[in-house]
Design an enzyme around this catalytic site. Structure first.
Site, PDB file in Angstrom:
ATOM      1  N   ILE A  61       0.842  -1.194   0.000  1.00  0.00           N
ATOM      2  CA  ILE A  61       0.000   0.000   0.000  1.00  0.00           C
ATOM      3  C   ILE A  61       0.878   1.244   0.000  1.00  0.00           C
ATOM      4  CG2 ILE A  61      -0.230  -0.080   2.516  1.00  0.00           C
ATOM      5  CD1 ILE A  61      -3.119   1.023   2.161  1.00  0.00           C
ATOM      6  N   CYS A  62       0.392   2.296  -0.655  1.00  0.00           N
ATOM      7  CA  CYS A  62       1.039   3.610  -0.641  1.00  0.00           C
ATOM      8  C   CYS A  62       2.470   3.522  -1.179  1.00  0.00           C
ATOM      9  CB  CYS A  62       0.969   4.188   0.767  1.00  0.00           C
ATOM     10  SG  CYS A  62       1.517   5.904   0.911  1.00  0.00           S
ATOM     11  N   GLY A  63       3.438   4.052  -0.441  1.00  0.00           N
ATOM     12  CA  GLY A  63       4.810   4.114  -0.912  1.00  0.00           C
ATOM     13  C   GLY A  63       5.420   2.765  -1.225  1.00  0.00           C
TER      14      GLY A  63
END
Length: 201
Positions: free
Chosen positions: A102-104
């Site tokens: 998730i995300c970065g």
């Protein structure tokens, strides 16, 4: 039923809010959640939580795990310190063990080449494009995406991220999975009764 544990990667600057739904409900479903750090020394999250990892990354083997969860962190974009976690994700996927990023962490997987040939999502197409990866044509504008053993989501979608993990591991299915998502994503009170019937002891 004996299950392999789920492994949650932890590192300095990890985003606290992105994996809480996932790990809490996996634990309620009977999974043991173990934290994996760069080493066994404590790490500190964006929110200031101090976490002492259960094991170091070098001790983790895909065959001992049901799933590897990679949360976002500032370090994904400011250094190469977390590249070993992306390489471990490759080993997991090569072994047929699911990875959820998730995300970065999606950018880390992009740099590792793991999104070049898989449908995926992230914070935005330009965010991943900045990594120089070759998978732009496989980017999907969705809250969360599952392609085989890989789950991806952007930073604003921790509930959708959890939904895909639950679906992939068979924790919830059908109307129960839908009810869980409606309750926690849409605040649909009517979904509570469905979920309670399915999860009450």
């Amino acid at each position: 039923m004996s299950r392999k544990p789920v492994h949650l990667a932890v590192y300095d600057s990890l985003a606290d809010w992105e994996t809480g739904h996932t790990t809490a409900w996996l634990a309620r479903a009977g999974y043991r959640v173990l934290t994996v750090g760069p080493a066994r020394e404590p790490v500190v999250s964006i929110g200031g939580l101090r976490v002492r990892p259960d094991l170091a990354l070098g001790e983790l083997r895909p065959e001992d795990s049901a799933l590897l969860i990679l949360p976002g962190a500032d370090l994904w974009d400011t250094s190469d310190d977390l590249a070993p976690f992306a390489r471990t994700a490759r080993a997991f996927l090569d072994a047929g063990v699911p990875v959820a990023a998730i995300c970065g962490a999606t950018a880390g997987l992009a740099r590792e080449g793991l999104l070049d040939d898989r449908a995926h999502t992230s914070a935005a197409p330009f965010y991943l494009a900045a990594t120089g990866y070759a998978g732009g044509a496989r980017y999907t504008d969705a809250d969360a995406v599952t392609d085989g053993d890989l789950i991806t989501a952007g930073p604003t979608e921790p509930v959708a991220f959890a939904r895909e993990v639950f679906r992939r591991l068979g924790v919830f299915e059908g109307e129960v999975l839908d009810a869980w998502y409606r309750l926690f994503h849409d605040s649909d009170a009517a979904a509570y009764a469905v979920l309670h019937r399915a999860t009450a002891p």
